[in-house]
Design an enzyme around this catalytic site. Sequence first.
Site, PDB file in Angstrom:
ATOM      1  N   ARG A 178       3.201 -12.343   7.201  1.00 51.47           N
ATOM      2  CA  ARG A 178       3.313 -11.009   6.593  1.00 51.47           C
ATOM      3  C   ARG A 178       3.986 -10.028   7.551  1.00 51.47           C
ATOM      4  O   ARG A 178       4.821  -9.211   7.131  1.00 51.47           O
ATOM      5  CB  ARG A 178       1.920 -10.498   6.189  1.00 51.47           C
ATOM      6  CG  ARG A 178       1.924  -9.064   5.694  1.00 51.47           C
ATOM      7  CD  ARG A 178       0.571  -8.656   5.156  1.00 51.47           C
ATOM      8  NE  ARG A 178       0.469  -7.233   4.934  1.00 51.47           N
ATOM      9  CZ  ARG A 178      -0.660  -6.608   4.629  1.00 51.47           C
ATOM     10  NH1 ARG A 178      -1.790  -7.295   4.501  1.00 51.47           N
ATOM     11  NH2 ARG A 178      -0.680  -5.312   4.435  1.00 51.47           N
ATOM     12  N   ASN A 214      -0.891 -12.458  -3.812  1.00 46.90           N
ATOM     13  CA  ASN A 214       0.309 -11.617  -3.929  1.00 46.90           C
ATOM     14  C   ASN A 214       1.594 -12.389  -3.675  1.00 46.90           C
ATOM     15  O   ASN A 214       1.568 -13.397  -2.982  1.00 46.90           O
ATOM     16  CB  ASN A 214       0.216 -10.488  -2.898  1.00 46.90           C
ATOM     17  CG  ASN A 214      -0.490  -9.282  -3.476  1.00 46.90           C
ATOM     18  OD1 ASN A 214      -0.332  -8.987  -4.656  1.00 46.90           O
ATOM     19  ND2 ASN A 214      -1.262  -8.594  -2.645  1.00 46.90           N
ATOM     20  N   CYS A 216      -5.117  -7.331 -10.086  1.00 41.83           N
ATOM     21  CA  CYS A 216      -4.811  -6.469  -8.952  1.00 41.83           C
ATOM     22  C   CYS A 216      -5.861  -5.371  -8.907  1.00 41.83           C
ATOM     23  O   CYS A 216      -6.437  -5.020  -9.940  1.00 41.83           O
ATOM     24  CB  CYS A 216      -3.426  -5.868  -9.169  1.00 41.83           C
ATOM     25  SG  CYS A 216      -2.932  -4.746  -7.873  1.00 41.83           S
ATOM     26  N   TYR A 253       2.108   2.560  -5.386  1.00 44.91           N
ATOM     27  CA  TYR A 253       3.276   1.790  -4.905  1.00 44.91           C
ATOM     28  C   TYR A 253       4.609   2.383  -5.359  1.00 44.91           C
ATOM     29  O   TYR A 253       5.654   2.060  -4.789  1.00 44.91           O
ATOM     30  CB  TYR A 253       3.196   0.333  -5.373  1.00 44.91           C
ATOM     31  CG  TYR A 253       2.271  -0.502  -4.519  1.00 44.91           C
ATOM     32  CD1 TYR A 253       2.762  -1.264  -3.475  1.00 44.91           C
ATOM     33  CD2 TYR A 253       0.904  -0.501  -4.737  1.00 44.91           C
ATOM     34  CE1 TYR A 253       1.915  -2.016  -2.675  1.00 44.91           C
ATOM     35  CE2 TYR A 253       0.039  -1.240  -3.954  1.00 44.91           C
ATOM     36  CZ  TYR A 253       0.557  -2.002  -2.916  1.00 44.91           C
ATOM     37  OH  TYR A 253      -0.283  -2.734  -2.120  1.00 44.91           O
TER      38      TYR A 253
HETATM   39  C1  G6P Z   1      -3.573  -3.139  -2.100  1.00 44.53           C
HETATM   40  C2  G6P Z   1      -2.941  -4.096  -3.039  1.00 44.53           C
HETATM   41  C3  G6P Z   1      -3.242  -5.495  -2.730  1.00 44.53           C
HETATM   42  C4  G6P Z   1      -2.972  -5.751  -1.277  1.00 44.53           C
HETATM   43  C5  G6P Z   1      -3.775  -4.834  -0.411  1.00 44.53           C
HETATM   44  C6  G6P Z   1      -3.366  -4.975   1.032  1.00 44.53           C
HETATM   45  O1  G6P Z   1      -4.794  -2.822  -2.466  1.00 44.53           O
HETATM   46  O2  G6P Z   1      -3.220  -3.822  -4.365  1.00 44.53           O
HETATM   47  O3  G6P Z   1      -2.429  -6.300  -3.527  1.00 44.53           O
HETATM   48  O4  G6P Z   1      -3.292  -7.073  -0.964  1.00 44.53           O
HETATM   49  O5  G6P Z   1      -3.578  -3.535  -0.769  1.00 44.53           O
HETATM   50  O6  G6P Z   1      -4.297  -4.370   1.852  1.00 44.53           O
HETATM   51  P1  G6P Z   1      -4.249  -4.593   3.424  1.00 44.53           P
HETATM   52  O7  G6P Z   1      -5.471  -3.971   3.925  1.00 44.53           O
HETATM   53  O8  G6P Z   1      -4.191  -6.084   3.660  1.00 44.53           O
HETATM   54  O9  G6P Z   1      -3.008  -3.928   3.892  1.00 44.53           O
END
Ligand code: G6P
Length: 437
Positions: free
Chosen positions: A97, A151, A172, A255
């Site tokens: 990531r 995702n 989601c 988003y």
């Molecule tokens: C959001 C999205 C998720 C994602 C997450 C990441 O809530 O809807 O799809 O996985 O954020 O969160 P993080 O804490 O891993 O950055």
Amino acid sequence: MTKSSLKLAIIGGGSSYTPELIEGVLKRLDHLPVKEIHFVDIEAGQNKLEIIVDLARRMVEKVGADITLKASLDRRAAIKEADFVMTQFRVGGLQARASDERIPLKYDVIGQETTGPGGFAKALRTIPVILDICNDIEELAPNAWMLNFTNPAGLVTEAVQKYTKVKTIGLCNVPVSMEMMIAEMMGCSPDKLTLECAGLNHLLWAHRAWLDGKDVTAEVLGKVGDGANFSMTNIFEEPWDPVFLKALGAIPCPYHRYFYQTDAMLAEEKGSAERDGTRAEQVMATERELFELYQDTSLDQKPEQLEQRGGAYYSDASLNLVDAIYNDLNTIHVVNVRNNGTIAGLPDDAVIECSAVVGNWGARPLAVGHLSPAVSGLVHQVKAYEQLTVEAAVHGDYDQAFMALANNPLVPDIKRAKAILDDILKANHDYLPQFSH
Ligand code: G6P
């Protein structure tokens, strides 16, 4: 469903988010007879898996629930005869990531986990793996529902819908988070609100918001434009221009900032990547802290620190869906499903995110018809990118991969699209056997 006991299989069970899911199960035991949960992960995740299952055991014992917990690396055993398979894995882990986030930034392009080239790279790594998991489900649990959180959830669900027979719904936490935040700004309980949601995953608009039978869309937009909290912990809260929101006339999801406020979001991302690391790099530290906490044998509940992650309410979203299917509630949830004519003009086999009635027959979306021109161009363009990405991921096709990025609205020109693609293919070589020809 008439079964009196349910088996859940959690693929990616070693995720730091899993305690949230356990909490969700334990909250609903009076109407969801979960009797077995089988957590599965890959070898690299074994240590985390063991920590998670130990914590889950303490949580289950605390409330005296009669649930058998299993943890193993044997995916087939986990899937066998499961009623619900929940997928929440990350191919390549947070390292991959971080690379997804950093590569586009080098070219002054948004570097993000799910949108833009970052989400594209994640889709290429993930789709072959989910299709493999689906082979096992078709063979070992053909009646199971697969609830996909992995995702980029919309793209992954689209690949499953197109290439397998598995009954699947993509999920989601953004829609449920939007509902909670709007309820908070309107000073009402979330169950008093009705949102008419439609779009794509992480590109979702609430086209209308209703409170006690009154259309409160304009009022909500006014509050969002006025700075009311309306973001997720993982997304920088760039203020919205109230004039833009009024003109748009629909409530964008957090988003959307990447698409509508690209310059500001890019500048913020670049600054924070340099200062504190990208989001993945920051989350690595949070994860280490969480797993430290999870090992504390006196901990027997979900720790508050988990709320620093962006996935808040994800267990509510998924367990509410299990509830709606198992108890045939026919309640409305926002899910990722096959379009089937719901949004006019999009292909029938495109997966969209929208409000749908969910019961033991699955999820049936509420008709949307034609989207307004103010939003439909973006939906069509992102869907074209998604379709191309799914095909590229399945067939390892360079041309389709190139066209996918060239069509992504966050990638400004083909020179950069090509450079980013080549970097992604190189950095992910070990995870992309489909491209090795
Ligand atoms: C959001 C999205 C998720 C994602 C997450 C990441 O809530 O809807 O799809 O996985 O954020 O969160 P993080 O804490 O891993 O950055």
